[in-house]
Design a protein around this motif. Structure first.
Motif: not given
Length: 530
Positions: A92-120
């Motif tokens: 719900e907070d755009e300040g947490n956005l790591l990236g927006t992805f589409c197409g057929d190029i796979s996003p890179p690995q991501f590690t959260s900086s705390w114990n919560v991560m969201s996928i929309i």
């Protein structure tokens, strides 16, 4: 809003979204230490016109590592049709956005900086592909870090780290940037060659890249700066003897800047768009000895104060009178507070932006001027101005003048000097509290002939007391001076004073006329009724 309340709100929103599309099971809350997420119907085409939201919550103190196995969505240059958004925390907070992805190029690995991560996940009404499959796991040690800044620490820090640890942090920032790593604390087992417990740094994503250093013992490693946009940090411990471990900050070039020009501008990351959450960014201004630094904030839009403590406890900008946060604090601001201009005591200034895990705003814009060390004195008839030559080594004497270009400085063995009679160089007298003050402007031209970087200083002399002063004029102050004054027969300064009686008499005259008309109407009505 605290993290727990934010997560609860996210859960309620997820429940609502999960039931918004009939017949499509979509989204949810995942709390297992590891798991998999895929688009509805995967590996078949995903449905049209759906919105899915997953919230991953692992144990406090750990992080979430996200790895994509398959990725195939409708392509659009700005991902306006079908897309995945990944958030370093709640969505719900755009300040947490790591990236927006589409197409057929796979996003890179991501590690959260705390114990919560969201996928929309969102799809529109047209064109569907196979979708995606992604795995996550709880990650206690190491990970892939992509934020503008972050913290790396040994497992269990500040408690003693475990034996047989093997951790790797791959830091990946934007392509046009570099990575800086600063150790705040460091205590490992010590031995010659650092073969038992150690931290090793590499100028790239793997151990095959250039080795930047290998460290152990209790001496803090010096600051490390990569030549590329990636840094690999490896920590290993053997089967016995430990230590407190280490804690380090990393910064991308967008989040740590060293400014040495005599003037400059800088902004919070992504301005005028919102800044990221969970960052700690530094801007260091360092000028030649003798200079002071005048700092202006032209925009300030951060998260508001804590309503309970009335302090800037969440997101804030802090300014320190020196090169580190151990120097004197000049101020700390948040919300839309507009600080006054700040003047350092020395030739260094540090600006720090710290943001928490939720609620981000536009940020700030700032500018600074290096205040040249100008020594000024006066007699009853003239100004005497001196500037150390070492303060302006790149300038010719023609670039320093009083009032107008012909009144240039003379060059002595150690300084630029201007000796000017009050009758010369455009000096004028002004009445201030019944005292005549001699006033002029000193110009220092740092530009290459285009007049785009000229500093102005107001010089004043109380000739009766032989007291002189000098102060720099900022662009904002210069703009106010240049505002056109309304024409006035007795001069612009007296216009307001002279116009007030006329305005009052006009009002009285109009009031009398209106009253006369009202009385006349009443009289006519009275006569008609009779």
């Amino acid at each position: 809003m605290g993290p727990a309340a934010a997560i609860l709100l996210q859960i309620l929103l997820l429940v609502d979204r999960a039931h918004s599309k009939k017949g499509v099971k979509c989204g949810g809350i995942l709390s297992a230490p590891s798991g998999n997420i895929s688009s509805p119907n995967f590996p078949g085409p995903y449905p049209y016109n759906i919105d899915c939201s997953w919230l991953i919550v692992v144990a406090e103190g750990s992080s979430v590592l996200l790895t994509f196995h398959h990725f195939e969505l409708e392509f659009h240059a700005t991902c306006a049709y079908d897309y995945i958004k990944i958030y370093n925390g709640i969505s719900e907070d755009e300040g947490n956005l790591l990236g927006t992805f589409c197409g057929d190029i796979s996003p890179p690995q991501f590690t959260s900086s705390w114990n919560v991560m969201s996928i929309i996940f969102h799809s529109d009404r047209h064109v569907a592909h196979r979708g995606f499959s992604v795995g996550y796991r709880k990650d206690m040690c190491g990970g892939v870090l992509t934020g503008l800044s972050g913290v790396i620490s040994s497992p269990g820090y500040p408690e003693e780290y475990s034996n047989n640890a093997d951790c790797s942090w791959a830091i990946h920032v934007s392509n046009n940037s570099v990575v800086s790593l600063v150790f705040l604390d460091f205590q490992l087992e010590n031995n010659e060659g650092c073969n038992f417990d150690f931290v090793a740094l590499f100028d790239g994503p793997t151990v095959t890249h250039r080795h930047l250093g290998k460290y152990c013992g209790a001496d803090k490693p010096s600051k490390t700066v990569t030549t590329s946009n990636q840094l690999l940090v490896v920590f290993k411990s053997d089967f016995n003897i430990g230590g407190r471990g280490f804690k380090a900050y990393y910064y991308s070039g967008e989040c740590q800047q060293v400014l040495s020009g005599v003037s400059g501008n800088f902004t919070s990351p992504h301005f005028p768009n919102i800044y990221p959450n969970n960052i700690n960014c530094h801007w260091s201004v360092g000028l030649s000895p003798g200079y002071r630094i005048k700092l202006f904030f032209t925009t300030m839009d951060l998260e508001d104060r804590n309503s309970l403590t009335d302090e800037c406890d969440y997101d804030y900008v802090a300014v320190y009178d020196g090169e580190s946060q151990s120097d004197a604090l000049l101020g700390r601001w948040c919300g839309t507070e507009q600080p006054r201009s700040l003047l350092s005591k020395g030739n260094k200034l540090l600006v720090v932006l710290n943001t928490d895990r939720n609620e981000a705003h536009r940020g700030f814009t700032a500018s600074y001027l290096g205040v040249v060390p100008v020594n000024i004195s006066c007699t009853r008839s003239e100004f005497s101005i001196q500037i150390p030559q070492q303060s302006l080594p790149q300038l010719s004497r023609e670039s320093i003048y009083l009032g107008n270009p012909p009144c240039i400085a003379q060059l002595t063995t150690s300084s630029y000097k201007i000796q000017a009679q009050f009758g010369n160089c455009g000096t004028v007298g002004q009445k201030r509290r019944n005292i005549t003050v001699m006033v002029n402007k000193l110009y220092i031209d740092f530009s290459d002939g285009n007049k785009q970087n000229v500093q102005e200083y107001s010089v004043q002399c109380d000739a009766q007391r032989k007291v002189a002063s000098v102060s720099i004029i900022s662009a904002e102050e210069r703009h106010q001076e240049e505002q056109p004054k309304k024409p006035d027969g007795d001069g612009g300064g007296s216009q307001k004073h002279n116009s007030e009686p006329h305005d009052l008499s006009d009002i009285v005259f109009i009031s009398i006329c209106v009253l006369a008309v009202i009385l006349m109407v009443i009289a006519i009505i009275w006569l008609v009724l009779l």
